[in-house]
Scaffold this active site. Sequence first.
Site, PDB file in Angstrom:
ATOM      1  N   ASP A 251       0.801  -1.335   0.225  1.00 47.24           N
ATOM      2  CA  ASP A 251      -0.157  -0.017   0.260  1.00 47.24           C
ATOM      3  C   ASP A 251       0.842   0.622   0.283  1.00 47.24           C
ATOM      4  O   ASP A 251       1.541   1.167   0.789  1.00 47.24           O
ATOM      5  CB  ASP A 251      -0.557  -0.143   0.981  1.00 47.24           C
ATOM      6  CG  ASP A 251      -1.893   1.236   1.015  1.00 47.24           C
ATOM      7  OD1 ASP A 251      -2.792   1.254  -0.242  1.00 47.24           O
ATOM      8  OD2 ASP A 251      -2.841   1.455   1.716  1.00 47.24           O
TER       9      ASP A 251
ATOM     10  N   ASP B 174       2.487   5.432  -5.368  1.00 49.96           N
ATOM     11  CA  ASP B 174       1.815   6.489  -5.007  1.00 49.96           C
ATOM     12  C   ASP B 174       3.202   7.297  -4.979  1.00 49.96           C
ATOM     13  O   ASP B 174       3.665   8.136  -4.241  1.00 49.96           O
ATOM     14  CB  ASP B 174       1.207   6.377  -3.582  1.00 49.96           C
ATOM     15  CG  ASP B 174       0.601   7.338  -3.192  1.00 49.96           C
ATOM     16  OD1 ASP B 174       0.367   8.812  -4.178  1.00 49.96           O
ATOM     17  OD2 ASP B 174      -0.099   7.737  -2.440  1.00 49.96           O
TER      18      ASP B 174
ATOM     19  N   THR C 218     -12.438   5.259   6.223  1.00 50.67           N
ATOM     20  CA  THR C 218     -12.715   5.376   6.668  1.00 50.67           C
ATOM     21  C   THR C 218     -13.481   6.339   7.269  1.00 50.67           C
ATOM     22  O   THR C 218     -12.958   7.418   6.935  1.00 50.67           O
ATOM     23  CB  THR C 218     -11.781   5.477   8.129  1.00 50.67           C
ATOM     24  OG1 THR C 218     -10.063   4.102   8.523  1.00 50.67           O
ATOM     25  CG2 THR C 218     -12.042   6.029   9.426  1.00 50.67           C
TER      26      THR C 218
HETATM   27  P1  13P Z   1      -8.282   5.694   6.210  1.00 50.54           P
HETATM   28  O1  13P Z   1      -7.146   4.989   7.076  1.00 50.54           O
HETATM   29  O2  13P Z   1      -9.069   6.576   6.381  1.00 50.54           O
HETATM   30  O3  13P Z   1      -9.610   4.652   5.950  1.00 50.54           O
HETATM   31  O4  13P Z   1      -7.494   5.522   4.568  1.00 50.54           O
HETATM   32  C1  13P Z   1      -7.000   4.038   4.537  1.00 50.54           C
HETATM   33  C2  13P Z   1      -6.414   4.049   2.824  1.00 50.54           C
HETATM   34  O5  13P Z   1      -6.469   4.709   2.193  1.00 50.54           O
HETATM   35  C3  13P Z   1      -5.654   3.091   2.763  1.00 50.54           C
HETATM   36  O6  13P Z   1      -4.463   3.181   1.795  1.00 50.54           O
END
Ligand code: 13P
Length: 282
Positions: free
Chosen positions: A82, A104, A211
């Site tokens: 990620d 990213d 979130t």
């Molecule tokens: P949140 O922490 O706001 O849920 O976002 C997570 C995210 O987009 C990780 O790539």
Amino acid sequence: MPLVSIQASLHRAQAEGYAIPLFDVFEFHSIVGTIAALEKKRAPGIVALPSRWVEGPHAAAHVAAVRLLAEEAPVPIALMLDHGSSFEACMRALSLGFTDIMYDGSRLPVEENIATTKAVVRAAHALGVPVEAEVGHVGLGADYESLDSARDSLTDPATAQRFVEETGVDYLAVAIGSAHGLYKGEPQLDLELLAAIRQRVDIPLVMHGGTGLSEQQFRDAIATGIVKVNIGTDLMLTASRRMGEVAQSPKPSFFAYTAAISKAYQERCAYYLDVFGASGKA
Ligand code: 13P
């Protein structure tokens, strides 16, 4: 099952109109809880490690934990990097056996983002690994006053189309009004913008910053073309709150703390799988 790329599952979700969550994990008990939810809900899913973990000292051990636990589960589970912070971080993830990579470069000028994304795609595709990248920039909820305050960094549909054509990327993260972490103001999604992007781009579209969005916002985003939603902060906050409850209990034990982490992840991941329509799709 052995770890598997989420690409086929995302294409199926796109065809059938539901979304698959990505869950960020940071240590063993969060991995256990996340995979337990995928098993219980018979859902495909993505377990993700952030770039710092992949660049850190215990990367191989974290990967091994995800791999071994996924092998015991009867559902397809992907391991994704990620927010890969650089070409080098993405190469490290490839060498560790990640099934899907996110690079990213969304804070960079678009030409630089395109150039590095292209290089990551070329290397990853040589190994059969799909790549996600981000155009526009999903910022921080702490800076989010309103959709208008975030407007300058939202994804431009024409740029999204060019980005996909030039880079050969497999999934595209778009900025449509969501933000990472807790929101200072009320989150609002620009569904017209999402629809305009969808018209020009037919690879799976990804919404970061899950979130704090409502069930209706998730449903609207999925109906307008989102097929992957990233969730992180809620899982961490719920686990932290539960550990706080353990601390207040008459006999707080070490094992109660670790169980609280797995249980919180399992409950919240199961919730999102249901809301996104991914339950039962494995
Ligand atoms: P949140 O922490 O706001 O849920 O976002 C997570 C995210 O987009 C990780 O790539």
